[in-house]
Motif scaffolding. Structure first.
Motif, short mmCIF file in Angstrom:
data_model
loop_
_atom_site.label_atom_id
_atom_site.label_comp_id
_atom_site.label_asym_id
_atom_site.label_seq_id
_atom_site.Cartn_x
_atom_site.Cartn_y
_atom_site.Cartn_z
N GLY A 54 0.82 -1.21 0.00
CA GLY A 54 0.00 0.00 0.00
C GLY A 54 0.85 1.26 0.00
O GLY A 54 0.58 2.21 -0.76
N ALA A 55 1.90 1.26 0.84
CA ALA A 55 2.81 2.41 0.87
C ALA A 55 3.54 2.57 -0.46
O ALA A 55 3.76 3.69 -0.93
CB ALA A 55 3.80 2.25 2.02
N LEU A 67 -4.48 0.81 -0.48
CA LEU A 67 -4.83 -0.53 0.01
C LEU A 67 -5.39 -1.35 -1.14
O LEU A 67 -6.28 -0.89 -1.86
CB LEU A 67 -5.87 -0.41 1.13
CG LEU A 67 -6.49 -1.69 1.67
CD1 LEU A 67 -5.45 -2.51 2.43
CD2 LEU A 67 -7.67 -1.37 2.58
N VAL A 68 -4.88 -2.56 -1.31
CA VAL A 68 -5.45 -3.49 -2.29
C VAL A 68 -6.58 -4.26 -1.62
O VAL A 68 -6.42 -4.80 -0.52
CB VAL A 68 -4.38 -4.47 -2.81
CG1 VAL A 68 -5.00 -5.47 -3.80
CG2 VAL A 68 -3.24 -3.71 -3.48
N VAL A 69 -7.73 -4.30 -2.29
CA VAL A 69 -8.90 -5.04 -1.80
C VAL A 69 -9.31 -6.06 -2.87
O VAL A 69 -8.69 -6.16 -3.92
CB VAL A 69 -10.06 -4.11 -1.43
CG1 VAL A 69 -9.69 -3.24 -0.23
CG2 VAL A 69 -10.46 -3.23 -2.62
N THR A 219 -8.11 -10.03 -10.65
CA THR A 219 -9.35 -9.63 -9.98
C THR A 219 -9.01 -9.02 -8.64
O THR A 219 -8.46 -9.69 -7.75
CB THR A 219 -10.28 -10.83 -9.79
OG1 THR A 219 -10.60 -11.38 -11.07
CG2 THR A 219 -11.56 -10.42 -9.08
N SER A 220 -9.28 -7.73 -8.47
CA SER A 220 -8.87 -6.99 -7.29
C SER A 220 -9.45 -5.59 -7.36
O SER A 220 -10.09 -5.21 -8.34
CB SER A 220 -7.33 -6.90 -7.22
OG SER A 220 -6.83 -6.32 -8.40
N LYS A 245 -11.84 -10.71 1.64
CA LYS A 245 -10.39 -10.58 1.67
C LYS A 245 -9.77 -10.91 0.31
O LYS A 245 -10.27 -11.75 -0.43
CB LYS A 245 -9.80 -11.46 2.76
CG LYS A 245 -10.03 -12.95 2.59
CD LYS A 245 -9.50 -13.71 3.81
CE LYS A 245 -9.80 -15.20 3.68
NZ LYS A 245 -9.39 -15.95 4.88
N VAL A 246 -8.68 -10.24 0.06
CA VAL A 246 -7.91 -10.47 -1.16
C VAL A 246 -6.69 -11.31 -0.80
O VAL A 246 -6.12 -11.16 0.28
CB VAL A 246 -7.49 -9.12 -1.80
CG1 VAL A 246 -6.63 -8.30 -0.87
CG2 VAL A 246 -6.81 -9.33 -3.15
N GLY A 247 -6.30 -12.19 -1.71
CA GLY A 247 -5.16 -13.07 -1.45
C GLY A 247 -3.83 -12.40 -1.74
O GLY A 247 -3.76 -11.34 -2.38
#
Length: 373
Positions: A54-55, A67-69, A219-220, A245-247
């Motif tokens: 994320g940073a 943030l990745v979701v 997919t995200s 949650k994302v992997g």
């Protein structure tokens, strides 16, 4: 070796509708696939992975944090939950179990209350919010948006999409000014948008993108914004975000996709016009068909082929033609938002010149009843 289509008995698809969820959105490049494989092949401390990627993305985009979701829809739901629960541990655990005494209304322009494959309101409700519409379906000014904000407002939500009403609606910057004046966050859903910096720069506190559309990742989804607001969204991994949650592979794949996206040369609308010009000429040679170039209604540099079908001349409805193409082999998908007006569009971004010719032959065959060689 059999293809994936043969192995599972799947129907091949020509995607002339654009980066749509129903067709798997996009086809990431080799670098992104490699990053996904790296994620699948290694272990990580997931909090460390979330924070560091994320940073890293925030540094690339010039925002405070990211943030990745799991997808853009999850980003909406988690962002709504975030601005309601904030740092409250009890609300984090009990968001849906009792009546809320904290602000939980989410205000958005009425013309933005759309169905993008699921209703926007469903995502807001998943986040514990109650949708409040501002203005009218064909009009929302800054004053009308402000009039809907009350002490019960948790955030303003702005949907930047071709699905929304475009005329007589305020801009993201104007919505941000209203949000600042009333001391509430602005959430922008920019799922399919191509500019990863403009809406944050315009004053949004949280901006949500699909990772698999313009960015062409796995997919995200991607949420960028102010550090405090992203921290609230991160907390939802222990709340509603647990079910979304994302992997690790999705996190690393999207992070690499953002890098690639920022470095690659974008295909211009002019190049799309050049690609589709022979196709348009072929279509205009068919009885009852008129084709032309049109530009994206949401203002993006995307050119498409608009096909107008004279239903009386071709002897069938547009809807029937579209359905027949979907049932063919390969299945061919158009953008069918205006099929009720006898109009369909072809998005050429995911279609090769050879596939455009296949599409022409399929249309010609259906209209003439003759096999086209």
């Amino acid at each position: 070796m059999t293809s994936v289509y043969e192995h599972y008995g799947l129907k091949p698809v020509i995607n002339a509708s654009g980066r749509m969820t129903i067709l798997g959105v996009s086809t990431p490049g080799a670098a992104v696939v490699e990053a996904v494989n790296d994620g699948l092949s290694h272990y990580f401390e997931m909090k460390d992975l979330v924070d560091k990627t994320g940073a890293y993305i925030a540094g690339l985009l010039g925002c405070e944090d990211a943030l990745v979701v799991s997808c853009a829809s999850a980003g909406i739901a988690q962002s709504v939950a975030a601005v309601i629960a904030r740092d409250d541990d009890w609300l984090l655990d009990n968001l849906h179990s009792a009546p809320l005494s904290v602000p939980h209304e989410i205000v958005l322009p009425k013309g933005h209350n759309v169905n993008f494959g699921a209703p926007v309101g469903t995502m807001v409700a998943l986040g514990g919010g109650r949708l409040v519409e501002a203005g009218y379906a064909n009009e929302c000014s800054p004053a009308q948006l402000a009039a809907a904000v009350t002490a019960s407002t948790a955030a303003i939500l702005y949907i930047k999409s071709h699905h929304c009403v475009q005329k007589s609606h305020l801009s993201v910057a104007q919505a941000a000014a209203v949000a600042r004046e009333h001391g509430v966050p602005l959430i922008v859903d920019a799922a399919a948008e191509e500019d990863l910096q403009a809406y944050y720069a315009a004053g949004a506190d949280l901006v949500i993108y699909s990772g698999a559309k313009a960015i062409e990742g796995p997919t995200s989804g991607l949420v960028v914004g102010r550090q405090r607001h992203i921290a609230w969204v991160k907390r939802q991994s222990q709340g509603i975000g647990r079910a979304m949650k994302v992997g690790k592979e999705g996190i690393l794949g999207l992070t690499r996709a953002v890098e690639e996206y920022l470095q690659q040369e974008k295909v211009s609308g002019a190049a799309m016009v050049e690609k589709m010009t022979p196709f348009i000429a072929q279509l205009n040679g068919l009885h009852g068909v008129q084709a032309r170039v049109v530009w994206d209604s949401a203002g993006r540099d995307i050119a498409r082929t608009e096909i107008h079908l004279d239903e009386a001349a071709i002897g069938r409805s547009t809807a029937a033609l579209v359905q027949a193409l979907k049932e063919g082999r390969p299945a061919i998908y158009f953008r069918g938002y205006k099929a009720n007006e006898g109009i369909v569009e072809v998005d050429v971004r995911s279609v090769s010149a050879e596939q455009l010719h296949t599409l022409y032959l399929a249309i010609a065959s259906l209209l003439t009843g003759e096999h086209q060689g």
